[in-house]
Design a protein around this motif. Structure first.
Motif, mmCIF file in Angstrom:
data_model
loop_
_atom_site.group_PDB
_atom_site.id
_atom_site.type_symbol
_atom_site.label_atom_id
_atom_site.label_comp_id
_atom_site.label_asym_id
_atom_site.label_seq_id
_atom_site.Cartn_x
_atom_site.Cartn_y
_atom_site.Cartn_z
ATOM 1 N N THR A 108 82.764 -112.318 -2.168
ATOM 2 C CA THR A 108 83.838 -112.295 -1.169
ATOM 3 C C THR A 108 85.241 -112.309 -1.781
ATOM 4 O OG1 THR A 108 83.702 -114.695 -0.972
ATOM 5 C CG2 THR A 108 82.409 -113.388 0.595
ATOM 6 N N ARG A 109 85.325 -112.414 -3.108
ATOM 7 C CA ARG A 109 86.635 -112.419 -3.761
ATOM 8 C C ARG A 109 87.221 -111.010 -3.881
ATOM 9 N NH1 ARG A 109 85.435 -114.786 -9.376
ATOM 10 N NH2 ARG A 109 83.778 -113.249 -9.144
ATOM 11 N N LEU A 110 86.442 -110.012 -3.574
ATOM 12 C CA LEU A 110 86.912 -108.637 -3.735
ATOM 13 C C LEU A 110 86.461 -107.785 -2.566
ATOM 14 C CD1 LEU A 110 84.204 -106.879 -5.001
ATOM 15 C CD2 LEU A 110 84.711 -108.461 -6.824
ATOM 16 N N GLN A 111 87.029 -106.588 -2.484
ATOM 17 C CA GLN A 111 86.601 -105.622 -1.472
ATOM 18 C C GLN A 111 86.098 -104.370 -2.185
ATOM 19 O OE1 GLN A 111 89.780 -104.336 1.109
ATOM 20 N NE2 GLN A 111 91.147 -103.816 -0.583
ATOM 21 N N ILE A 112 85.071 -103.777 -1.605
ATOM 22 C CA ILE A 112 84.516 -102.546 -2.162
ATOM 23 C C ILE A 112 84.915 -101.415 -1.219
ATOM 24 C CG2 ILE A 112 82.445 -101.389 -2.938
ATOM 25 C CD1 ILE A 112 81.875 -103.872 -4.220
ATOM 26 N N VAL A 113 85.523 -100.400 -1.794
ATOM 27 C CA VAL A 113 86.051 -99.264 -1.036
ATOM 28 C C VAL A 113 85.302 -98.015 -1.470
ATOM 29 C CG1 VAL A 113 88.122 -97.894 -0.580
ATOM 30 C CG2 VAL A 113 88.311 -100.378 -0.898
ATOM 31 N N GLY A 114 84.886 -97.209 -0.509
ATOM 32 C CA GLY A 114 84.166 -95.981 -0.830
ATOM 33 C C GLY A 114 84.994 -94.737 -0.550
ATOM 34 N N ILE A 115 84.884 -93.772 -1.438
ATOM 35 C CA ILE A 115 85.423 -92.429 -1.199
ATOM 36 C C ILE A 115 84.223 -91.503 -1.190
ATOM 37 C CG2 ILE A 115 86.858 -90.559 -2.084
ATOM 38 C CD1 ILE A 115 88.694 -92.656 -3.332
ATOM 39 N N ASN A 116 83.912 -90.982 -0.013
ATOM 40 C CA ASN A 116 82.758 -90.097 0.150
ATOM 41 C C ASN A 116 83.189 -88.673 -0.167
ATOM 42 O OD1 ASN A 116 80.908 -88.588 2.695
ATOM 43 N ND2 ASN A 116 79.972 -89.550 0.934
ATOM 44 N N TYR A 117 82.639 -88.132 -1.262
ATOM 45 C CA TYR A 117 83.109 -86.879 -1.859
ATOM 46 C C TYR A 117 82.280 -85.672 -1.407
ATOM 47 C CZ TYR A 117 84.259 -83.596 -5.631
ATOM 48 O OH TYR A 117 84.651 -82.493 -6.350
ATOM 49 N N LYS A 118 82.939 -84.736 -0.731
ATOM 50 C CA LYS A 118 82.350 -83.437 -0.357
ATOM 51 C C LYS A 118 80.925 -83.583 0.173
ATOM 52 C CE LYS A 118 85.095 -80.496 -3.404
ATOM 53 N NZ LYS A 118 85.075 -79.429 -4.413
ATOM 54 N N ASP A 119 80.790 -84.382 1.199
ATOM 55 C CA ASP A 119 79.485 -84.709 1.765
ATOM 56 C C ASP A 119 79.479 -84.372 3.242
ATOM 57 O OD1 ASP A 119 76.909 -85.724 1.698
ATOM 58 O OD2 ASP A 119 77.510 -87.725 1.040
ATOM 59 N N SER A 120 78.294 -84.250 3.818
ATOM 60 C CA SER A 120 78.231 -84.077 5.270
ATOM 61 C C SER A 120 78.181 -85.473 5.902
ATOM 62 C CB SER A 120 76.996 -83.267 5.672
ATOM 63 O OG SER A 120 75.852 -84.080 5.719
ATOM 64 N N PRO A 121 78.862 -85.665 7.036
ATOM 65 C CA PRO A 121 78.878 -86.998 7.665
ATOM 66 C C PRO A 121 77.479 -87.534 7.967
ATOM 67 C CG PRO A 121 80.550 -85.596 8.652
ATOM 68 C CD PRO A 121 79.739 -84.720 7.739
ATOM 69 N N ASP A 122 76.589 -86.676 8.455
ATOM 70 C CA ASP A 122 75.228 -87.137 8.772
ATOM 71 C C ASP A 122 74.513 -87.651 7.531
ATOM 72 O OD1 ASP A 122 75.546 -86.524 11.438
ATOM 73 O OD2 ASP A 122 74.566 -84.572 11.295
ATOM 74 N N ASN A 123 74.602 -86.896 6.441
ATOM 75 C CA ASN A 123 73.939 -87.319 5.203
ATOM 76 C C ASN A 123 74.560 -88.589 4.645
ATOM 77 O OD1 ASN A 123 72.220 -85.131 5.345
ATOM 78 N ND2 ASN A 123 73.362 -83.897 3.878
ATOM 79 N N ALA A 124 75.878 -88.711 4.738
ATOM 80 C CA ALA A 124 76.560 -89.913 4.246
ATOM 81 C C ALA A 124 76.124 -91.146 5.047
ATOM 82 C CB ALA A 124 78.068 -89.729 4.326
ATOM 83 N N ARG A 125 76.043 -91.009 6.363
ATOM 84 C CA ARG A 125 75.603 -92.140 7.202
ATOM 85 C C ARG A 125 74.151 -92.500 6.900
ATOM 86 N NH1 ARG A 125 78.760 -89.502 11.026
ATOM 87 N NH2 ARG A 125 76.923 -88.438 11.842
ATOM 88 N N ARG A 126 73.297 -91.497 6.722
ATOM 89 C CA ARG A 126 71.890 -91.762 6.381
ATOM 90 C C ARG A 126 71.786 -92.505 5.043
ATOM 91 N NH1 ARG A 126 70.448 -87.056 9.191
ATOM 92 N NH2 ARG A 126 70.948 -85.689 7.444
ATOM 93 N N PHE A 127 72.592 -92.071 4.079
ATOM 94 C CA PHE A 127 72.617 -92.711 2.758
ATOM 95 C C PHE A 127 72.958 -94.201 2.909
ATOM 96 C CE2 PHE A 127 74.910 -94.144 -0.986
ATOM 97 C CZ PHE A 127 74.199 -93.617 -2.051
ATOM 98 N N LEU A 128 74.013 -94.511 3.648
ATOM 99 C CA LEU A 128 74.424 -95.910 3.830
ATOM 100 C C LEU A 128 73.419 -96.681 4.677
ATOM 101 C CD1 LEU A 128 78.263 -95.378 4.280
ATOM 102 C CD2 LEU A 128 77.053 -96.213 2.252
ATOM 103 N N GLY A 129 72.764 -95.991 5.606
ATOM 104 C CA GLY A 129 71.719 -96.645 6.392
ATOM 105 C C GLY A 129 70.515 -97.015 5.531
ATOM 106 N N ARG A 130 70.242 -96.194 4.541
ATOM 107 C CA ARG A 130 69.089 -96.424 3.667
ATOM 108 C C ARG A 130 69.323 -97.597 2.707
ATOM 109 N NH1 ARG A 130 66.562 -91.891 -0.448
ATOM 110 N NH2 ARG A 130 64.970 -93.232 -1.359
ATOM 111 N N TYR A 131 70.509 -97.672 2.120
ATOM 112 C CA TYR A 131 70.774 -98.662 1.083
ATOM 113 C C TYR A 131 71.609 -99.843 1.554
ATOM 114 C CZ TYR A 131 69.113 -94.968 -1.991
ATOM 115 O OH TYR A 131 68.344 -94.002 -2.592
#
Length: 198
Positions: free
Chosen positions: A110-133
């Protein structure tokens, strides 16, 4: 007075002269390959180290929510006052799948924040990726055309940056976060950033 070269000496000398450019080319090629593959790619220097994080605003990943609250996009103002780990990732990136559980575990700090930059991806695939992991990111900026990655000086995904409380880039890791470099490299750099005076 010199004597003319015998017929046996001429062909040998010609072969050597013909081979000389080839030997030179092979030496230069060997040196190039040694420099290209001989070092640790995670130690590629970045011109951005010690400079403010790019003021790149990226839109949110549509439909991504955390406990029913939409996850915001990338806002550079959010770097101020917090140590941030910025990870450039994509669902089509094989090493990103390997590092995802490690980032999810790191997000428990909780001492830090993790920020993501989703690079040249499709929104559906990106959401599925985050849903999986699981979603370790407090913000996910969508970099659909790759412009944000260029401003961050990204060579290729995945790459991870440590940004200090003052918004300065302190460290850049090229390549995936692995069990080996998570503890020996990334966490060490995070601790340095946490201990630094604002």
């Amino acid at each position: 007075m010199s004597t003319p070269a015998t017929s046996d000496e001429q062909p040998g000398r010609r072969r050597w002269l013909v081979a000389l450019p080839l030997v030179g080319f092979l030496a230069v090629a060997a040196l190039f390959l040694l420099r290209l593959y001989g070092g640790d790619p995670s130690k590629i220097p970045s011109a951005l180290i010690g400079r403010p994080a790019p003021q790149t605003t990226l839109p949110a990943l549509e439909g991504l929510a955390n406990n029913g609250v939409p996850v915001p996009g990338l806002d550079p103002a959010a770097f101020k006052g917090k140590v941030s780990v910025v990870n450039v990732w994509a669902s089509w990136c094989v090493p990103c799948h390997d590092e995802a559980p490690l980032l999810t575990a790191l997000a428990k700090d909780t001492r830090l924040q993790i920020v993501g930059i989703n690079y040249k991806d499709s929104p559906d695939n990106a959401r599925r990726f985050l849903g999986r992991y699981g979603n370790p990111f407090s913000m996910v900026g969508v970099d659909a055309n790759g412009r944000g990655a260029i401003e961050w000086g990204v060579y290729g995904v995945p790459e991870t940056f440590v940004v200090g409380r003052d918004g300065t880039i302190l460290y850049k890791m090229v390549g995936p976060v692995t069990p080996a470099n998570l503890d020996s490299v990334l966490k060490v750099e995070i601790e340095k950033a946490l201990k630094a005076r604002p």
